[in-house]
Design a protein around this motif. Structure first.
Motif, PDB file in Angstrom:
ATOM      1  N   ALA A 163       9.878   4.705  -1.785  1.00  0.00           N
ATOM      2  CA  ALA A 163       8.619   4.944  -2.810  1.00  0.00           C
ATOM      3  C   ALA A 163       8.279   3.553  -3.164  1.00  0.00           C
ATOM      4  CB  ALA A 163       9.275   5.554  -3.926  1.00  0.00           C
ATOM      5  N   ALA A 164       8.387   2.846  -2.848  1.00  0.00           N
ATOM      6  CA  ALA A 164       7.912   1.060  -3.013  1.00  0.00           C
ATOM      7  C   ALA A 164       6.697   1.057  -2.113  1.00  0.00           C
ATOM      8  CB  ALA A 164       8.678  -0.152  -3.560  1.00  0.00           C
ATOM      9  N   ALA A 165       7.401   1.571  -0.721  1.00  0.00           N
ATOM     10  CA  ALA A 165       6.789   1.043   0.383  1.00  0.00           C
ATOM     11  C   ALA A 165       5.863   1.853   0.915  1.00  0.00           C
ATOM     12  CB  ALA A 165       7.632   0.745   1.450  1.00  0.00           C
ATOM     13  N   ASP A 166       5.915   3.266   0.512  1.00  0.00           N
ATOM     14  CA  ASP A 166       4.896   4.368   0.300  1.00  0.00           C
ATOM     15  C   ASP A 166       3.575   3.283  -0.624  1.00  0.00           C
ATOM     16  OD1 ASP A 166       6.147   6.074   1.831  1.00  0.00           O
ATOM     17  OD2 ASP A 166       6.809   7.321   0.512  1.00  0.00           O
ATOM     18  N   ALA A 167       3.442   3.655  -2.020  1.00  0.00           N
ATOM     19  CA  ALA A 167       2.714   2.270  -2.495  1.00  0.00           C
ATOM     20  C   ALA A 167       2.187   1.875  -2.364  1.00  0.00           C
ATOM     21  CB  ALA A 167       3.441   2.162  -3.783  1.00  0.00           C
ATOM     22  N   LYS A 168       2.970   0.300  -1.753  1.00  0.00           N
ATOM     23  CA  LYS A 168       2.588  -0.580  -0.862  1.00  0.00           C
ATOM     24  C   LYS A 168       1.391  -0.384   0.649  1.00  0.00           C
ATOM     25  CE  LYS A 168       3.345  -4.939   1.184  1.00  0.00           C
ATOM     26  NZ  LYS A 168       4.260  -5.655   1.013  1.00  0.00           N
ATOM     27  N   LYS A 169       2.354   0.777   0.537  1.00  0.00           N
ATOM     28  CA  LYS A 169       1.100   1.404   2.189  1.00  0.00           C
ATOM     29  C   LYS A 169      -0.254   1.638   1.464  1.00  0.00           C
ATOM     30  CE  LYS A 169       1.622   4.574   6.006  1.00  0.00           C
ATOM     31  NZ  LYS A 169       1.887   5.384   6.737  1.00  0.00           N
ATOM     32  N   GLU A 170      -0.227   2.415   0.179  1.00  0.00           N
ATOM     33  CA  GLU A 170      -1.847   3.373  -0.043  1.00  0.00           C
ATOM     34  C   GLU A 170      -2.585   2.018   0.020  1.00  0.00           C
ATOM     35  OE1 GLU A 170      -0.694   5.794  -3.654  1.00  0.00           O
ATOM     36  OE2 GLU A 170      -0.211   4.462  -4.484  1.00  0.00           O
ATOM     37  N   LEU A 171      -2.208   1.470  -0.970  1.00  0.00           N
ATOM     38  CA  LEU A 171      -2.863  -0.011  -1.171  1.00  0.00           C
ATOM     39  C   LEU A 171      -3.634  -0.555   0.371  1.00  0.00           C
ATOM     40  CD1 LEU A 171      -1.375  -1.722  -4.301  1.00  0.00           C
ATOM     41  CD2 LEU A 171      -2.660  -0.134  -4.368  1.00  0.00           C
ATOM     42  N   GLN A 172      -3.720  -0.698   1.252  1.00  0.00           N
ATOM     43  CA  GLN A 172      -3.508  -1.459   2.375  1.00  0.00           C
ATOM     44  C   GLN A 172      -5.079  -1.030   2.390  1.00  0.00           C
ATOM     45  OE1 GLN A 172      -1.736  -3.582   3.884  1.00  0.00           O
ATOM     46  NE2 GLN A 172      -0.300  -3.300   1.822  1.00  0.00           N
ATOM     47  N   GLY A 173      -5.591  -2.488   2.939  1.00  0.00           N
ATOM     48  CA  GLY A 173      -7.397  -1.857   3.360  1.00  0.00           C
ATOM     49  C   GLY A 173      -8.028  -2.577   2.886  1.00  0.00           C
ATOM     50  N   THR A 174      -9.182  -2.267   3.023  1.00  0.00           N
ATOM     51  CA  THR A 174     -10.746  -2.902   2.770  1.00  0.00           C
ATOM     52  C   THR A 174     -10.865  -1.980   1.708  1.00  0.00           C
ATOM     53  OG1 THR A 174     -10.925  -4.623   4.757  1.00  0.00           O
ATOM     54  CG2 THR A 174     -13.149  -3.644   3.143  1.00  0.00           C
ATOM     55  N   TRP A 175     -11.114  -3.091   0.299  1.00  0.00           N
ATOM     56  CA  TRP A 175     -11.888  -1.544  -0.813  1.00  0.00           C
ATOM     57  C   TRP A 175     -13.372  -2.528  -1.497  1.00  0.00           C
ATOM     58  CZ3 TRP A 175      -8.922   2.622  -2.607  1.00  0.00           C
ATOM     59  CH2 TRP A 175      -7.798   2.490  -2.078  1.00  0.00           C
ATOM     60  N   GLN A 176     -13.906  -1.472  -1.629  1.00  0.00           N
ATOM     61  CA  GLN A 176     -15.600  -1.680  -1.737  1.00  0.00           C
ATOM     62  C   GLN A 176     -15.260  -1.907  -3.853  1.00  0.00           C
ATOM     63  OE1 GLN A 176     -18.045  -3.217  -0.409  1.00  0.00           O
ATOM     64  NE2 GLN A 176     -18.498  -4.042  -2.729  1.00  0.00           N
ATOM     65  N   PRO A 177     -16.130  -2.462  -4.931  1.00  0.00           N
ATOM     66  CA  PRO A 177     -15.378  -1.760  -5.856  1.00  0.00           C
ATOM     67  C   PRO A 177     -17.038  -1.500  -6.070  1.00  0.00           C
ATOM     68  CG  PRO A 177     -16.671  -4.295  -6.138  1.00  0.00           C
ATOM     69  CD  PRO A 177     -16.130  -3.869  -4.767  1.00  0.00           C
ATOM     70  N   ILE A 178     -17.203  -0.444  -7.229  1.00  0.00           N
ATOM     71  CA  ILE A 178     -18.412   0.246  -7.703  1.00  0.00           C
ATOM     72  C   ILE A 178     -18.528   0.576  -8.628  1.00  0.00           C
ATOM     73  CG2 ILE A 178     -18.146   2.080  -5.706  1.00  0.00           C
ATOM     74  CD1 ILE A 178     -16.530   4.135  -7.434  1.00  0.00           C
TER      75      ILE A 178
END
Length: 150
Positions: free
Chosen positions: A28-43
């Motif tokens: 569960a922790a690994a899945d939560a960490k994985k979902e945050l990976q990437g590039t994010w643009q503030p809107i």
């Protein structure tokens, strides 16, 4: 003799169940960490009572890779490490800045992910974690909504 076998069997089953639950929690922790990976643009972004402009939002980018993060806001760069507590309600994140204007500071946050949207409530005090996704007008608090860049 039979009682000893039952005790050993009971302990063995207990250990197997505990290990499996621990592995599930790790997944569960690994899945939560994985979902945050990437590039994010503030809107959307609010710091205290100040709402960031469209130009400020467009000039800002958050990249999360492994246990590190990088924020670029125009010429300003902020980077460091992060860790999460995905079991907390709401989910919690601790950020430690290693470079940039927040160098040496710990930021305590809460966050939520919904599809390709990430909302983070930040506390810049390093002492208390937000409990809701609002700044309350406090200049030491920020709430930023990001959209995942594809």
């Amino acid at each position: 003799m039979i009682a000893n076998r039952r005790l050993v069997l009971g302990l063995t089953v207990g250990i197997v169940v505990a290990l499996r639950l621990s592995a599930l929690a790790g997944d569960a922790a690994a899945d939560a960490k994985k979902e945050l990976q990437g590039t994010w643009q503030p809107i959307e972004a609010m710091i205290g009572e100040v709402e960031l402009t469209k130009e400020q939002l467009a000039a800002t980018k958050l990249t999360i890779k492994d246990d590190g993060y990088l924020v670029t806001a125009g010429e300003t760069v902020d980077q460091g490490t992060w860790k999460i507590d995905a079991d907390a309600k709401p989910k919690a994140m601790d950020i430690v800045a290693q470079e940039g204007p927040n160098k040496g500071k710990a930021l305590l946050c809460i966050y939520e992910v919904s599809g390709d949207s990430l909302t983070v409530a930040y506390s810049f005090t390093g002492k208390d974690r937000p409990t809701e996704f609002k700044t309350g007008g406090d200049p030491m608090r920020a709430v930023i909504k990001y959209q995942r860049k594809k």
